[in-house]
Design a protein around this motif. Sequence first.
Motif, short mmCIF file in Angstrom:
data_model
loop_
_atom_site.label_atom_id
_atom_site.label_comp_id
_atom_site.label_asym_id
_atom_site.label_seq_id
_atom_site.Cartn_x
_atom_site.Cartn_y
_atom_site.Cartn_z
N THR C 49 0.83 -1.20 0.00
CA THR C 49 0.00 0.00 0.00
C THR C 49 0.87 1.26 0.00
N GLN C 98 -8.08 0.02 -0.22
CA GLN C 98 -8.06 -1.33 0.30
C GLN C 98 -9.36 -1.65 1.03
N ASP C 180 -6.01 -1.38 -4.76
CA ASP C 180 -5.43 -1.92 -3.53
C ASP C 180 -6.34 -3.04 -3.04
MG LIG Z 1 -2.24 -2.59 2.28
#
Ligand SMILES: [Mg+2]
Lengths: 316, 489, 555, 285
Positions: C49, C98, C180
Motif C-alpha cells: 500500500t 483497500q 489496492d
Molecule cells: Mg495494504
Amino acid sequence: MNLHLLSLLGGRLLVALLTLLIVSFVVFCATQILPGDVAEVLLGQAATPEAVAGLRAAMHLNDPAILRFFRWLGGMLTGDLGISYANNRPIAELVAGRLGNSLQLAAATALFSVPIALALGITSAMLRGSLYDRSVTMATITVISVPEFMIATAGVLIFAVWLKWLPALSFARDVHSFGEMLRIYAMPVFTLSFVISAQMIRMSRAAVVEALNTPYAEMAQLKGASRPRVVLRHALPNALGPIVNAVALSLSYLLGGVIIVETIFNYPGIAKLMVDAVATRDLPLIQSCAMIFCVVYLLLITTADVIAILSNPKLR
Amino acid sequence: ARATSALAATPVKGGNLKAAGWSSSTADTLDPAKASLSTDYVRCCAFYNRLTFLDGDGKLQMELAEKFETKDAKVWTVTLKKGVTFHDGKPLTSADVIYSLKRHLDPAVGSKSAALAKQMTGFTAVDPLTVEITLAAPNGDLPTILSTHHFMIIADGTTNFAKANGTGAFVCENFEPGVRSIAVRNKNYFKSGGANLDSFEFFAITDDTARVNALLSGDIHLAAAINPRSMRLVESQPNVVLSKTTTGNYTNLNMRLDMAPGDKAGFVEGMKYLLNREQIQKSALRGLAEIANDQPVPPMNVYHNKDLKPKAFDPERAKSLFQKAGVLGQSIPIVASDAAGSSVDMAVLVQQAGNAIGMKFDIQRVPSDGYWSNYWLKAPVHFGNINPRPTPDILFSLLYASTAPWNESQYKSEKFDRMLLEARGSLDEAKRKQIYGEMQVMVADEAGTAIPVYISNVDAISNKLKGLLANPLGGMMGYAFAEYVWLEG
Amino acid sequence: MSPLVEIRDLKVEATTDAGRRVEIIKGVSFEIAPGEIVALIGESGSGKTTIALTLLGYTRAGCRIAGGSVSVDGRDMAALSEKERAKVRGVDVAYVPQSAAAAFNPAQRIMDQVIEITRIHQLMPRPAAEAKAVELFKALSLPAPESIGSRYPHQVSGGQLQRLSAAMALIGDPKVVIFDEPTTALDVTTQIEVLRAFKSVMRQSRMAGVYVSHDLAVVAQIADRIVVLKGGEIQEIGTTEQILSAPKHPYTRELLAAFSPVARVAAQAAATASPPPQPVLELDAVSAGYGRLQPNGKPLMLAVDAVSFKLERGRNLGVIGESGCGKSTLARTIAGILPPSSGHIRFDGRPMAPLARDRTPEELRKLQIVFQSADTALNPAQSIEDILGRPLAFYHGLRGPARDARIDRLLDLVHLPRALKHRLPGELSGGQKQRVNLARALAADPELVLCDEITSALDTVVAAAIIELLKELQRELGLSYLFISHDLTTVQAICDEVAVMYRGVKVEQLPADQVGKAGGHPYARLLMSSVPKLDPSWLDTLERDPELVAAFSKR
Amino acid sequence: MAIDAANTTTASQRRTGYRFNLTGWISLIVILAWALIAILAPYVTPHGISDIVDTDYFGPMSLQFPLGTDYLGRDMLSRILFGARYTVGISLAATLIACSIGVTLGMAAAVTGGWFDTVLSRFIDALSSIPSKLFALVAVAGVGSSIPVLMLILGIIYTPGSYRFARALAVNVNTADFVTVARLRGEKLSYLIRAEILPNIIGPVLADVGLRFVFIVLLLSGLSFLGLGVQPPEADWGSLVRENIGGLPFGSPAVMAPSFAIASLTIAVNMLIDNLPQKIRDRSE
Ligand SMILES: [Mg+2]
Ligand SMILES: Nc1ncnc2c1ncn2[C@@H]1O[C@H](COP(=O)(O)OP(=O)(O)OP(=O)(O)O)[C@@H](O)[C@H]1O
Ligand SMILES: Nc1ncnc2c1ncn2[C@@H]1O[C@H](COP(=O)(O)OP(=O)(O)OP(=O)(O)O)[C@@H](O)[C@H]1O
Ligand SMILES: [Mg+2]
C-alpha cells in the motif's frame, strides 16, 4: 422515513411535555424550601409577625402549597400565567417584554458568535498543529478564563468612558436606526460571544479533526479534493451532530446565564427577572421563568438531536 | 470634583433627565405604602405629594396641607391647600387624605409604616378640605411623621398601581417594575412654576462600577449612592460633581441582650471598644462617613447630643471587659450580609481587631435574600442597617422602646419608656431636647447596639445637572430631587 | 516507448512515536509502461500500500518520501507541491482503496461520491457524469445500476461497495489506476465479473494499473508483470508467466507452494467412521433480518431465510455464498447478537435463548465467534495482552503468572511472536490482528467457533498456516467450526460439509469434496467453476454456463 | 522491519517510557506550583489575609506589597496566595465530581440503552434546564454555604453537560464490534464502561474536563457575586477580581493580578490536557 421522523418528533414532544411537568413540580418544591416567603420579603424590615400574618392571609398564602401549585398549573394549561405576588401585575405582561429583549440579545449574539466560532473551530481543525491552530486554542482559553464581568467592565471603560464610541447602557427600546442598534448591542454581544464561543470553537475543532482522521477524508484528498472541499463536503457533514449539540448547549446559556451582562449593561432581560423573582419569593413568576428556560432548553436540545439524526443517514 | 455649592443659580426649563438608583427589582412599586427601596421613594416623590415635607435644613414645611393645628397633641386638624388636582383631573379632597392614611392600618396593604400609623385611631372629614386625625396618645411629632415617604397622598379608592395617579410634579407615562419609569412634567402642578425638567427617566443599575461608568460615559446624569471604592475614579473626572449628605443612615452591630454572649455583662461594652471607628470610616467607607456614638440620632438632627463622645478604639480595655464577661478566647459567630451595607467589611475589621487580643470572631456571610426576615433581629450577634428617620421619637419607638417592633438588641428599660412618652406628649421644645439627650446617653451605654459611623451618601452627578441640594431624609435631595433640579447646556 | 510510471530508488521513512526513523520502503525501483498492469504482491505489511500511494504523491500520517523519485507521466510526484499534486490525483492517477467500506463518506449518497472527481476537476457536466457512472456500475455488474447511486454507503453490502469504489476511481479516465486489494471482499462469482470489467475498461482506454493483492491466482489473471515484495524490498520482478512458472526467489516459491492447501478428505473419513455424535448445534428454520418487523412477523430486510442444519461435534460446516447473501447475519444470529425472527437454535441439545444476554455463562463460553473484520473487533485502546487475558480471567479466573503463561501459549498457537502482547491492535498488520482475534476465541476453551472470513485478509502462506492450526486444534480439543468464507478452496481445506447460501436461503448442503460436482445445485456449480486458477489465461478462456451466469450473477 | 514483527521471532525488548513535551512540562509545573501554594498558603503569605496593612487602597506594586493592595488596603499577594486554596481546591474537586459522575452515567446510559437511557437522559435534561443560580440559591438556603456544599453544588451543576458529552461519544463506541465481543462474553456493565468504552473516549473527555474546569472557576466567583460563594475575608480568585473591579480604571494590580492567576491556572490545565505525556509504544530496537 418521514413517518419515522414524525413519530420520532412526536415522541420527543411528549417527553418534553413530561419533562416540563416534572421540572415545574421540582421548581415548586425547591421554592418551598427557600427560607422566607413573599410576605416577609415585601415587608422587608417591617416584617413584624402580625404584619406578616395579615399580608399572608390577604394574599392567600396560607392555602396548602400543593393546592397553590395545582392552581398555578391549571392556569398555565389555560394559558394564564397568573398574577405576580410582588407587584400584582399579570405575569404574562411582565415576562413578555423581558423575554422579547432576551431573545433579541440572544439572537444577535448567536448571529454574531456562531459563524465566527464555527469558522475558527473549523479552520483551526484544517490547519491542525499550525501556529494558527495553537494561537486560536490559546486565545480561546485565555478569553474564557477572564471573568465575564471583567470583560464587560473593561469594555465599558474603554469604549464608553474613554473613547465614547459606544453607550455604556443597552436599553432594548428607543432604537431609531440600524446604526444605533449596532452601537447598543455591540458590547453585550461581544461580551457574551466571548463567553459562549470557547465551547463551540473547541468542540467544532475536535469534531472536525475526528472526521478528518477518517479514511473517507483521506480518500477525498486522494481524489484531488482541495483541503476546503475535504473539510466542507466530507468532514463537516459527519461532524454536524457534535457541533450542533455544542452550539445548542452554548446558546441555552444565552437566556438564563446572562445575568451579569444584563446587570452591567442594564439590559432588561429575563435572567434578571428570574433572580428578582427568587429574591422576592414570587412563586408564580419563578415558575413561569423556569418554564421558559426549560422550554427554550428543550427546544434547543431537541433541535440539535433532530439535526444530528437527520445528518446521519444511518440513524435517519 | 468638589461638593456641590448651593449657589443661587436660575433654573432652566426643559431637558430630559436620566438618573440611576442602585437597587431595583420586580417588587418595585408605585404604591407609597409599600415603597421600600430608594427607587420607589424617588418615583413616589415625583408622582405624589405628602402633607408635609422636611426641607434641606431639616425644617418642616407644608406641602399638600395648608396647616396643622392641635391643642393637646392628640387631636389634630389638617387643612388642605385649595386647587390641588390629581393627574386625572380629580380635585384633592379630605376623602383622599383619609383613604391614603387609613389604608396603612389594613394588613392586606402590607404597609411599611404600619407601626407608625397604628397610633392614628380616628379620621374625620370635617369638610372637603379639612381632616381631623385622632391619636391613641399625644404625639407632638405627627406633622413630621406624616412627612415620611410612605404617607404620600393617593386618590380615594385607588387599588391599581400599574400607573401612578398622584398630585406630584410629574405624570407617570410608563412604569415597568424592575426596569424603569418615564415621567413627564405635570402641567397642572399646584406649586408655582412646577418642575423644570420636561421629562425624567429613572431606573437602577445595581452594579456599582457600571453605575459610575454610565455616568462617566454620559449615558446618565446622576448615579446615586456611589461606592467608596469608586471615589478615586470619580474624583479625577472634571465633568462630574459629587453630592455628599450625611443623613443618619447607619449599619450597626447588634448584640442581643437576652442571648449569649450579649447577656454576659461586659461583652457589649467590650465590643463597643473593639470597634475601630476611625478605620471603619477610613478603610471600609473611604472617608464617606462620620464617626458615631452608638446612638441613632445623627448630628444634623436638632436633638443630637453633642456632649456624648464616641467610644475610642481600645483593644486592651475590650480585652479586660471580655475577660470579665468570661468570653475571652471563645469563638463568636457574627452574621453579616450585603443586605446591610458595608457590614461584611466591618465584620472583617472586627475580626482582625479581635485576633490581636485573642478573640475569635467567625464571620457568617449570608445571602441578601431573606436576611431581614431570617437573621436580622434573630441572630445573637448580627448587623442591621437603619435608614434615617426625621425624629428621635420615631427612632426610639421603633428601635429601643421595650415594645419596639425592631428592638434589635432586646433593650428593655422602664425609665426609657417613660421618658419617651413624656417627650412625645410635650410641646415644650427645650424639655424635649433635654429628655432626648439623656435617652441618647442611655442607648449608647446600655443598649446592645453598636453604631460605629453614620454613613454618608454620595451621589455623583454630571456637571450639567444643577440645583441638587442635601436633605436630611436621604440622598438625591431626600429622593425628591426630580422636582427641583434642572439641566444646563 | 518511455515508461508512464518510473519509480527510482524509492525510500519511505516513518517516524515512530519515540522519534526514531524507520525505513519502511528501502529503495524500490520499477516502471510501468502505458497500458501495462503491474501487480505488487507480498505478505501483509510488506509495503504494498505504501508504494502504491506514493504514485499519488501521498504518504500516510507520520511517513514521508525520504529519497528517490516517483515520476508519473513525466512529473515527479515526490517533488510537486501539494496544489499541483491535487491536480494530478483523480485525473492522471486514481486510487481504489483497500477498505472500501471505510473509504465512503457515510453521510453522502453514493452517486455524489462516485462522480466527485468529475466535479473537483470539472471534467464534465453533472448529467454526463451520472450517465457515465451508471455505465460503470453496469460494467462492474452492480445490481440496480440506475438506482444504486441514490443509496447511502451503509445500505449496500461490502462487496458492492468495493466495486463502487472502483467506479469512483475509473470515472475520471485516469492514465494509471491503483487497485489496492479490490476483490478481497468479493465472492468468486462477483470477482470474475469485476476482474473482467477491470480488464476490459483498462484495455479499452489503455490505462496502466498497479494491482495490489496477496492472491496469486487473481494477480495471474490481470497482471502483465509481478513485483514480489517483502519487508519493503523487492524480492523479484518478472512477467507473470515467468513468476508463476519459473520463480527464482525462494520467497516467491514459498508463496506459490502455499497456494493449494491439502484438502480435508482424510479427516472426514476418520470422523464418519465413529458412531454418530450428538449435534453440537442445531438450527431449525431460523430466519433473521434487519429493520422493523412487518405485520407478517418478518423483518423488513430478511437476510437469513428459514435456514436449518445440524452440526455434529468435532465436525465442521462451511458456509459459502456470494457477498451479501447472509453469511455473517447467520453467524450473528447464532451468536445471539441478532435475535432470530422465527425458528429455534439448539446448542448441545438444549434450546438456547435468542439473545446472548439471556444465555448462561457456560453457553457463552462454549460458543465463540470470530468477527469478519478484525479491525473493529479489537479494542484499539487495549494491549494484546489485555485482550487475550480478559477471557482467561473472566471464564477461568486465571491471574498473574498462570494467565501470562496461557497468553504466551495462545500466541504460540496462532504463530505470533510473544513480544507482540505488549502492542496495541493498531500496531499490528491485518493478518496479525485476525490471528489475535482467533486467539481470543480460543482462550475461552470453546466447543464451537463461528469463524467469519478469518483468512480473507491473509496472504497464502499465513492463511495456510492458520488453516493448519485450526485443524490441529480440532484434533487436540475436539472443537467444531462453522466456517464462513467465500473462498472455496479454503472451505474445502477444512470443512467436512459445505452449505451453499444464496440470497439468505440455504440452497444445498453436501460433503466438501462434492461441492460443484455435476448434479449439485447449479449455483454451487457456478461458484466452483469461478474459483480462479493460477493459470494466467484462465480468465480469458473461462467458459461458464451462460444460463447459470444469467440466473445467478446479475442481481 | 519496525512494526511488523511477524517474522521477528526474537522478543523485542520492552522499552517503556513516556514522551512529554515542553508545553506539557511548563503547564504541569504551573499547576503543581499553584497546588503547592494552596497547601502551604498559611506558611507563605507575608501578611494576614484580612490585615489592613496599607492606609492607601488599590495601592500600586511596591517592594513591601509586591502585588499592591486591595480596596481595603490589604496585601494582594497574600490574598492571592490564599485564594489558591479555594480556586484550585474547590474547582478541582467540583470538576472531578461533575466529570466522574457525568461521564460514568453517560457511558452507562449509552451501553445500557433502552428505558434506562431514556429516563436518565430526560432526567438530566430536566436537571440542566433548571437555571443553575436558582439551584445554587435553593441548595445553599437548604444546607448553608460551606466548602463541601460548594463543591457539591458546582459539581451537580456541571454534571449534565458532562453526561451529554460522554454519552454522545460512548454511543458511537458502543456500536463497535469489540464491545459486542465483550457483551457476548457476558461482561458486566462496569467492565464494559471501564475497559471497553472509557479508554476510547478519554481524549475528548479530558478536553471537555479542561473546559469545564474553567467554567467552574468562573461560576465559583459568580456564586460569590450572589453571596453564596467562599465566605469573606477569604476569597477565591474570581471573587478577588470582582471585589477589586473598581481598580480597573487605574489598571490596579489588585484586579489584574488575580485575573492573571486565573488565566495561568486555566491555561495550564488545558495545555496540560492537550499535551499529556504520551506513552512511547515503539519498543523495537
Ligand atoms: Mg495494504
Ligand atoms: N506511521 C507508521 N509508523 C511506523 N510504521 C508504519 C507506519 N505506517 C505504516 N507502517 C508500516 O509500514 C509497513 C508497510 O505498510 P503497508 O500498509 O504498505 O503494508 P501492506 O503491504 O499494504 O499490507 P496489507 O496487506 O496488510 O495491506 C507495515 O509494516 C506498517 O506496519
Ligand atoms: N445493519 C444492517 N441493516 C440492514 N441491512 C443489513 C445490515 N447488515 C447487513 N445487511 C444486509 O443484509 C444482507 C446480508 O448481509 P451479511 O453481512 O450477512 O452478508 P455476508 O454474506 O456476510 O456478505 P459479505 O461476504 O460481503 O460479508 C446484505 O444484503 C446486507 O446489505
Ligand atoms: Mg460477512
